[in-house]
Write a protein that holds these residues in place. Structure first.
Motif, PDB file in Angstrom:
ATOM      1  N   GLU A 229       0.821  -1.219   0.000  1.00  0.00           N
ATOM      2  CA  GLU A 229       0.000   0.000   0.000  1.00  0.00           C
ATOM      3  C   GLU A 229       0.851   1.264   0.000  1.00  0.00           C
ATOM      4  OE1 GLU A 229      -2.759  -0.124   3.183  1.00  0.00           O
ATOM      5  OE2 GLU A 229      -3.733  -1.983   2.515  1.00  0.00           O
ATOM      6  N   ARG A 231       3.235   1.940  -1.796  1.00  0.00           N
ATOM      7  CA  ARG A 231       3.614   2.275  -3.163  1.00  0.00           C
ATOM      8  C   ARG A 231       2.449   2.840  -3.968  1.00  0.00           C
ATOM      9  NH1 ARG A 231       8.048  -1.116  -5.546  1.00  0.00           N
ATOM     10  NH2 ARG A 231       9.152  -2.138  -3.833  1.00  0.00           N
ATOM     11  N   ILE A 232       1.232   2.833  -3.400  1.00  0.00           N
ATOM     12  CA  ILE A 232       0.035   3.166  -4.173  1.00  0.00           C
ATOM     13  C   ILE A 232      -0.533   4.500  -3.725  1.00  0.00           C
ATOM     14  CG2 ILE A 232      -2.267   2.403  -4.828  1.00  0.00           C
ATOM     15  CD1 ILE A 232      -1.371  -0.463  -4.180  1.00  0.00           C
ATOM     16  N   ALA A 233      -0.542   5.456  -4.662  1.00  0.00           N
ATOM     17  CA  ALA A 233      -1.146   6.760  -4.390  1.00  0.00           C
ATOM     18  C   ALA A 233      -2.078   7.189  -5.507  1.00  0.00           C
ATOM     19  CB  ALA A 233      -0.058   7.812  -4.198  1.00  0.00           C
ATOM     20  N   SER A 234      -2.159   6.354  -6.571  1.00  0.00           N
ATOM     21  CA  SER A 234      -3.013   6.685  -7.708  1.00  0.00           C
ATOM     22  C   SER A 234      -3.366   5.405  -8.449  1.00  0.00           C
ATOM     23  CB  SER A 234      -2.294   7.652  -8.653  1.00  0.00           C
ATOM     24  OG  SER A 234      -1.152   7.012  -9.235  1.00  0.00           O
ATOM     25  N   ASP A 237      -0.333   4.022 -10.023  1.00  0.00           N
ATOM     26  CA  ASP A 237       0.490   3.286  -9.057  1.00  0.00           C
ATOM     27  C   ASP A 237      -0.076   1.888  -8.812  1.00  0.00           C
ATOM     28  OD1 ASP A 237       2.118   5.482  -8.803  1.00  0.00           O
ATOM     29  OD2 ASP A 237       1.159   6.208  -6.965  1.00  0.00           O
ATOM     30  N   SER A 240       0.822  -0.235 -11.720  1.00  0.00           N
ATOM     31  CA  SER A 240       2.248  -0.568 -11.668  1.00  0.00           C
ATOM     32  C   SER A 240       2.537  -1.639 -10.625  1.00  0.00           C
ATOM     33  CB  SER A 240       3.051   0.703 -11.356  1.00  0.00           C
ATOM     34  OG  SER A 240       4.416   0.400 -11.223  1.00  0.00           O
ATOM     35  N   GLU A 241       1.886  -1.555  -9.474  1.00  0.00           N
ATOM     36  CA  GLU A 241       2.089  -2.547  -8.415  1.00  0.00           C
ATOM     37  C   GLU A 241       1.543  -3.910  -8.840  1.00  0.00           C
ATOM     38  OE1 GLU A 241       3.232  -3.926  -4.540  1.00  0.00           O
ATOM     39  OE2 GLU A 241       3.859  -2.330  -5.902  1.00  0.00           O
ATOM     40  N   ARG A 244       3.982  -5.421 -11.181  1.00  0.00           N
ATOM     41  CA  ARG A 244       5.148  -5.914 -10.448  1.00  0.00           C
ATOM     42  C   ARG A 244       4.864  -7.267  -9.801  1.00  0.00           C
ATOM     43  NH1 ARG A 244       7.169  -6.062  -5.436  1.00  0.00           N
ATOM     44  NH2 ARG A 244       5.291  -5.113  -4.558  1.00  0.00           N
TER      45      ARG A 244
END
Length: 372
Positions: A229, A231-234, A237, A240-241, A244
């Motif tokens: 979490e 790494r996630i702001a949008s 994101d 992208s996560e 990954r």
């Protein structure tokens, strides 16, 4: 190690003890196509070049069609229908494991091509007439030699899993796990080939280990997806996560879950333009997974076709003993020294592996007495 070049492992799907991992091609191979030729439930007898015969249940063949100039090859197929009840088992003659039927078209028997390589392993028997070997062994070698396997219909949960699981867009293969043991890997050149050949997996052969795992280990845990979490702001994101995580899963599958898929000995069977059909055997070493199978690869190393069979532990031991004996010219004393055991112990191991008939009866009785 068998490299899954050109394939990406997607998220697994589980059903009880069965886990299917879809294998997807970003770019399909268009100048090689496969389709099934259905034989049904007849017992097949295949004539081999050395004038021996291979007898087995062969439900279908695969037909490979290819183009010489790299242009798309056409695939024509047939439906896999349910066979009706039979009052007897007819026997059908087959001409060879791999046979060219017309220009740019090869018919071969999937898995049986590889299994015949295992059964013919040092089939001629002792290379030197050492005194310990029986006259039968010296005259006829290992003939007749047989191994047992189960159809996919006998592997608990596999039929249901193959029927209900989703086929991904671009899917050109699957890795089949039973109780998280790799049961089989199946790869084809094109996604349309996979859709046509997907039902054949339930008619394929599976080893004793896989059959038993399906019955005694009825369920496996799922692999949960864990997103970081922090790494996630949008939405970008989040995407992208997720990508990954998918890449990490694909790497984990290739290196850990399918990491035991190794080949030690290769035989080239047929060249088809820029493609080569080969079969392979494992090293049979202890504490390793033992898979045999066949591949079709491109001239640049891409995996176009793969089908594997996992040997049971008794089958692995038989292969190991035969390769060790052959490496020492079937000299029991030299083989026993290499294995770190006594000659009598080796003789008893041969009997337990099903090769006791290769030894003279008085010699085998002496080994048994020494063992007691």
């Amino acid at each position: 190690m068998i490299e899954f070049t050109g394939l990406v492992a997607k998220a697994p799907q589980t059903w009880g003890g069965v886990r299917l991992v879809p294998l997807v091609r970003p770019e399909p191979i268009v100048d090689l196509r496969l389709h099934p030729k259905v034989y049904g439930d007849e017992l097949s007898v295949v004539a081999l070049p050395d004038r021996s015969a291979y007898v087995a249940y062969v439900p279908h063949a695969f037909v490979a069609s290819w183009s010489e100039d790299g242009s798309p090859a056409a695939a024509y197929g047939t439906q896999l229908g349910e066979a009706g009840p039979r009052e007897h088992i007819p026997v059908q003659q087959r001409r060879g494991m791999a046979r060219r039927t017309e220009p740019n078209r090869l018919r071969f028997l999937p898995l049986h091509l590889a299994l015949e390589g295992f059964l013919s392993l040092h089939f001629k028997g002792p290379s030197i007439a050492w005194a310990e070997w029986s006259q039968r062994a010296l005259r006829h070698g290992l003939s007749p030699r047989g191994e047992e396997a189960y159809t996919g219909a006998q592997v608990r949960g596999l039929d249901d899993a193959l029927r209900v699981f989703e086929i991904h867009p671009g899917q050109c293969g699957v890795a089949v796990y039973v109780s998280d043991a790799l049961a089989a890997a199946f790869v084809v050149p094109h996604q349309e080939d996979y859709r046509a050949l997907h039902p054949t997996l339930v008619r394929d052969l599976y080893g004793e280990l896989i059959h038993d795992y399906a019955w005694y280990h009825p369920a496996v845990r799922d692999f949960p997806v864990t997103l970081d979490e922090s790494r996630i702001a949008s939405v970008a994101d989040l995407r992208s996560e997720a990508l990954r995580q998918a890449e990490e899963w694909a790497a984990f599958h290739a290196t850990v879950m399918a990491g035991g898929l190794h080949a030690s000995h290769w035989d080239e069977i047929y060249r088809m333009g820029r493609f080569t059909l080969r079969r392979f055997l494992p090293s049979f070493e202890r504490d390793t997974e033992s898979h045999l199978g066949e591949t079709i690869t491109t001239d640049d190393g891409r995996l176009a076709y793969l089908k594997t069979f996992r040997l049971s532990e008794p089958q692995r031991r038989r292969g190991y003993l035969l390769t060790r004996l052959a490496a020492h010219d079937w000299n029991l004393a030299a083989t026993a020294t290499a294995l770190g055991c006594g000659v009598a112990e080796l003789g008893v191991r041969l009997e337990r592996a099903g090769f006791g008939h290769l030894l003279r009866q008085d010699v085998l009785d002496g080994y048994r007495k020494a063992g007691r």
